[in-house]
Scaffold this motif. Structure first.
Motif, short mmCIF file in Angstrom:
data_model
loop_
_atom_site.label_atom_id
_atom_site.label_comp_id
_atom_site.label_asym_id
_atom_site.label_seq_id
_atom_site.Cartn_x
_atom_site.Cartn_y
_atom_site.Cartn_z
N ASP A 273 0.85 -1.18 0.00
CA ASP A 273 0.00 0.00 0.00
C ASP A 273 0.89 1.25 0.00
O ASP A 273 1.91 1.29 0.69
CB ASP A 273 -0.87 -0.03 1.25
CG ASP A 273 -1.68 1.23 1.43
OD1 ASP A 273 -2.85 1.24 1.04
OD2 ASP A 273 -1.14 2.23 1.97
N GLN A 275 0.45 4.30 1.21
CA GLN A 275 0.22 5.37 2.18
C GLN A 275 1.39 5.61 3.13
O GLN A 275 1.73 6.76 3.44
CB GLN A 275 -1.05 5.09 2.97
CG GLN A 275 -2.30 5.14 2.12
CD GLN A 275 -3.54 4.74 2.91
OE1 GLN A 275 -4.25 5.58 3.46
NE2 GLN A 275 -3.79 3.44 2.97
N PRO A 285 -2.87 13.54 3.69
CA PRO A 285 -4.21 13.38 3.13
C PRO A 285 -4.89 14.74 2.97
O PRO A 285 -4.72 15.63 3.80
CB PRO A 285 -4.94 12.55 4.19
CG PRO A 285 -3.86 11.88 4.97
CD PRO A 285 -2.69 12.83 4.95
N TRP A 292 -5.08 10.53 -2.62
CA TRP A 292 -4.55 9.80 -1.48
C TRP A 292 -4.82 8.29 -1.60
O TRP A 292 -5.94 7.88 -1.88
CB TRP A 292 -5.15 10.31 -0.18
CG TRP A 292 -4.49 9.69 1.01
CD1 TRP A 292 -4.97 8.70 1.80
CD2 TRP A 292 -3.17 9.98 1.48
NE1 TRP A 292 -4.04 8.35 2.75
CE2 TRP A 292 -2.93 9.12 2.57
CE3 TRP A 292 -2.17 10.87 1.08
CZ2 TRP A 292 -1.72 9.14 3.27
CZ3 TRP A 292 -0.98 10.90 1.78
CH2 TRP A 292 -0.77 10.04 2.86
N GLY A 293 -3.77 7.50 -1.37
CA GLY A 293 -3.92 6.05 -1.31
C GLY A 293 -4.10 5.38 -2.65
O GLY A 293 -4.40 4.18 -2.71
N ASP A 323 -7.04 4.10 2.72
CA ASP A 323 -7.82 5.12 3.43
C ASP A 323 -7.48 5.17 4.92
O ASP A 323 -8.35 5.04 5.77
CB ASP A 323 -9.32 4.84 3.24
CG ASP A 323 -10.19 6.03 3.63
OD1 ASP A 323 -9.65 7.13 3.86
OD2 ASP A 323 -11.42 5.85 3.74
N TYR A 324 -6.21 5.41 5.25
CA TYR A 324 -5.86 5.56 6.67
C TYR A 324 -6.64 6.67 7.36
O TYR A 324 -6.96 6.55 8.55
CB TYR A 324 -4.36 5.85 6.82
CG TYR A 324 -3.44 4.69 6.50
CD1 TYR A 324 -3.92 3.41 6.26
CD2 TYR A 324 -2.07 4.88 6.44
CE1 TYR A 324 -3.07 2.36 5.96
CE2 TYR A 324 -1.20 3.84 6.15
CZ TYR A 324 -1.70 2.58 5.90
OH TYR A 324 -0.86 1.55 5.62
#
Length: 374
Positions: A273, A275, A285, A292-293, A323-324
């Motif tokens: 991932d 992020q 973000p 993002w992501g 999607d942190y």
């Protein structure tokens, strides 16, 4: 806890930003927690605790409005002016600091692992329930792009009945970096089993439910290393799914991040991932012009049956964005509206039972049963 923004149950009143005290500004605090807190609507990073003057200066440079203090106690002393405590401190401090924060009347987010044992996690969960306060564990990898995609493929039936789940966090780091994360002192909770293994076990439990037996192999491979750096877990879930999990710092040729085999099809995904890399590079973000992501199309996993992705088999599957930010958005919502946090202490205790069983299995060279719980 401030009477202006929160009530005694730990559910915040619907006005004003929720003020967050962050304990620890190493990798976890500076790269993950602080940026995500700062990017979350309704949260404000108020106080950061670190005894390192350089990290204090870094925190003030990256978050100009923040105050810095030298000790965790200095954060707890501000309990009346805070609405949430986040622990990004070394693993051995999680239980005592979480206990102190809850006893001070503050909701708490704790970086994984919550504790050394499931029993300690359950004690913290009981204390939080007794005080009517939120207690959650930061399991950000539930919001990885590849895991979100795997979860969707399972839930929509694309893969059929899942039979085997393979998941890896493998790295090539032939030289130990040192520090408490690689310490051989049992009190430090170092090693990959409790570090990256916490993520993989949590993901397997999230997808497939309780585990009834665990077999593990855990080794110290690198010269000078003190804690496990090459570990394998085989989990049998009550549902019948078998999860095979690898965590390693000694993998010269990396395997797929996921291989999921079902009765209809399989899915294979390589790479990580994006992020964490973005956060390490200073991206945030919500930054204008940043998706993002999102990863390149060339990184997509492949779905198929009876063919090898290595020879062009299967079809590429669009990867859902990582999607942190969803974790802290859910924390803010739970504090304001009440309800279940995105990751509970009870879920953390379940993962710790598996990690404890894995440690015992590797030590004694046998499969360890986990008794079903009511």
């Amino acid at each position: 806890m401030s009477s202006e923004t929160s009530d005694p149950t730990g559910t915040a009143a619907p006005h004003g930003p929720l003020r967050v005290g962050l304990i620890g500004y190493g990798l976890a605090g500076s790269v993950f927690h602080a940026p995500l807190i700062a990017a979350t609507e309704g949260l404000r990073l108020d106080t950061v605790s670190t005894s390192d003057p350089e990290r204090q200066a870094q925190a003030r440079a990256e978050h100009p409005q923040v105050r810095t203090v030298d000790t965790p106690q200095a954060v707890l002393d501000r309990a009346a002016d805070l609405d949430l405590i986040v622990l990004a401190s070394p693993n051995k401090t999680h239980v005592p600091l979480a206990t102190a924060a809850l006893e001070a009347g503050l909701p708490v987010v704790v970086d994984k692992p919550l504790a050394a044992t499931a029993a300690e996690a359950e004690q913290l969960a009981a204390l939080a329930e007794e005080r009517g306060l939120l207690l959650s564990v930061f399991q950000n990898r539930r919001w990885d792009n590849d895991f979100r995609t795997v979860r969707r493929l399972i839930e929509d039936g694309t893969l059929g009945d899942i039979q085997r789940f393979e998941s890896r966090f493998e790295r090539w780091r032939p030289q130990p970096k040192g520090g408490w994360r690689e310490s051989g002192d049992p009190a430090e909770l170092g090693g990959l089993l409790y570090d990256l293994g916490s993520h993989l076990v949590d993901q397997a439990l999230t997808l497939f439910g309780p585990v009834v037996s665990v077999y593990a192999e855990s080794d110290i491979r690198r010269p000078g290393a003190e804690a496990d750096d090459d570990t394998f877990l085989a989990l049998t879930h009550a549902s019948g799914v078998r999860s095979h999990l690898w965590v390693s710092a000694t993998t010269a040729v990396l395997g797929p991040r996921f291989r999921v085999l079902g009765s209809r099809a399989g899915y294979v995904k390589h790479g990580l991932d994006p992020q964490e890399a973005a956060l390490r590079e200073g991206l945030r973000p919500g930054t204008e012009g940043t998706e993002w992501g999102v990863e390149p199309e060339s990184c997509r996993g492949r779905l198929g049956a009876g063919s090898s992705p290595q020879t062009g088999g299967g079809e590429p599957v669009p990867t859902l964005p990582g999607d942190y930010p969803a974790y802290y958005a859910a924390i803010a919502r739970a504090l304001r509206e009440g309800g279940r946090p995105p990751v509970t202490a009870t879920e953390a205790a379940a993962a710790l039972r598996v990690l404890e069983a894995a440690k015992l299995s590797a030590t004694e060279g046998r499969t360890v049963r986990i008794e079903a719980r009511a």
